[in-house]
Enzyme design. Structure first.
Site, PDB file in Angstrom:
ATOM      1  N   SER A  33       0.591 -11.199  12.118  1.00 31.02           N
ATOM      2  CA  SER A  33      -0.065 -10.092  11.420  1.00 31.02           C
ATOM      3  C   SER A  33       0.490  -9.830  10.023  1.00 31.02           C
ATOM      4  CB  SER A  33       0.039  -8.811  12.260  1.00 31.02           C
ATOM      5  OG  SER A  33       1.390  -8.523  12.582  1.00 31.02           O
ATOM      6  N   ASP A 311       2.296   1.150   8.656  1.00 31.95           N
ATOM      7  CA  ASP A 311       2.192   1.679  10.013  1.00 31.95           C
ATOM      8  C   ASP A 311       3.568   1.537  10.661  1.00 31.95           C
ATOM      9  OD1 ASP A 311       2.351  -1.017  10.797  1.00 31.95           O
ATOM     10  OD2 ASP A 311       0.203  -1.203  11.128  1.00 31.95           O
ATOM     11  N   HIS A 314       4.166  -2.692  10.137  1.00 30.83           N
ATOM     12  CA  HIS A 314       3.792  -3.488   8.967  1.00 30.83           C
ATOM     13  C   HIS A 314       4.083  -2.760   7.660  1.00 30.83           C
ATOM     14  CE1 HIS A 314       1.225  -4.710  12.407  1.00 30.83           C
ATOM     15  NE2 HIS A 314       1.616  -5.913  12.011  1.00 30.83           N
TER      16      HIS A 314
END
Length: 344
Positions: A33, A311, A314
């Site tokens: 991610s 978040d 990340h």
């Protein structure tokens, strides 16, 4: 990373970016991610972010990038002179294999079972299969592939969504941190060899960041205020082995010009505070208790350039800019800067 080095990084970060035209003919991205730019959007997965407030500061809005703006590979691509963002494999046309594709997938890991509780994801093994299919169908010349820039950032989920998650995984009961890191490096070695067989010669291999300092892990494995030493110590073992693997490749594999990017030192929250960031252990967006991603369409911080994390896992675009420039200019990469790989 010394304060002196990070002072240099700060100067570079605030300076205008100078790009001297496209250097490498193509750029291929593999990972999780941290690099995913939309490959998970149509998967049955909890690891996808094609909704607001993700992409809040990105020109195209929510695209599947796990940040408010550009990711590390986005910025490295810009620094390397690419006029357009490298497209996700899921949306790329066949001919784009001549200029690059992004195969990264949120939730992916080195181990096949990693993140299986999140649903579908594209493992690193499958990403390499997709790459082989792409360059074969497009008939990309071997000589061109050898001049391309490659980036791989994988392994975080093998700790976050496997080793340090007791259910449904049992790897922590089966392996010591040293044994687990070694098992991951064996898998990593195999994939790097495969990537080399497919033509890759200039590869930036990213180590893991201080996962124990992410808001998610600080909440679940600490008191929410300090980093988890247990998690960071396990990551350090993996990183040391990965660093050694990269150096070994350069010595033993013909034509290999691999470089190791030290995200652990480069991602020290205290170093970011030294660089002018003000919030290092809290997310910019709204995150529900026990979760890690932003709540859709909920408020976010106004001062996003002051936050390390977007978040609970990340980073913000501002953080990504520091890391990308640090790796591109050789501050946190060895034995080559990514700039050297891109132009040679």
């Amino acid at each position: 990373m010394s304060k002196a080095c990070w002072l240099v990084a700060a100067i570079i970060f605030t300076a205008a970016t100078v790009v001297y035209g496209q250097q490498a003919p193509c750029f291929f991205v593999f990972g999780d991610s941290m690099s995913d730019n939309g490959n998970n959007n149509n998967l049955k997965s909890e690891a996808k972010v094609n909704f607001s407030p993700y992409g809040n500061d990105f020109p195209k809005g929510p695209t599947g990038r796990f940040s408010n703006g550009r990711t590390i590979p986005d910025i490295i691509g810009e620094l390397s002179g690419f006029k357009d963002f490298i497209p996700p494999f899921a949306e790329a046309s066949p001919e784009q294999a001549h200029t690059g594709m992004n195969y990264a997938s949120g939730g992916s890991g080195l181990r096949e079972e990693t993140s299986e509780h999140l649903g579908d994801r594209i493992s690193i093994r499958k990403q390499l299969q997709n790459h082989k299919t792409s360059i074969t169908k497009a008939n990309v010349p071997a000589e061109r592939l050898q001049q391309c820039l490659y980036m791989i950032n994988i392994g975080s989920n093998d700790y976050i969504n496997n080793y340090f998650m007791s259910k449904p995984y049992n790897t922590k009961r089966r392996y010591t941190p040293k044994q687990y890191a070694y098992s991951l490096i064996i898998i990593y070695r195999s994939h790097l060899k495969n990537l080399h067989r497919l033509g890759a010669r200039k590869v930036a291999v990213f180590g893991l960041s201080q996962i124990g300092c992410t808001p998610k892990i600080m909440k679940s494995h600490s008191d929410g205020k300090i980093c988890s030493r247990e998690v960071n110590e396990a990551v350090k073992i993996f990183n040391k082995n990965l660093d050694d693997l990269v150096m070994d490749f350069n010595k033993k594999v013909r034509g290999a010009k691999f470089t190791y990017v030290d995200l652990f030192s480069g991602g020290d929250p205290q170093a970011f505070i030294f660089l002018g960031f003000k919030v290092g252990g809290k997310s910019c967006c709204t995150v529900n208790p026990g979760e890690e991603l932003c709540v859709p369409n909920q408020p976010v911080c106004a001062n996003r350039t002051e936050y390390v994390f977007w978040d609970d896992l990340h980073s913000t675009e501002a953080t990504n800019m520091v890391v990308a420039k640090g790796s591109f200019d050789g501050i946190i990469s060895k034995p080559y800067s990514i700039a050297q790989l891109a132009k040679e």
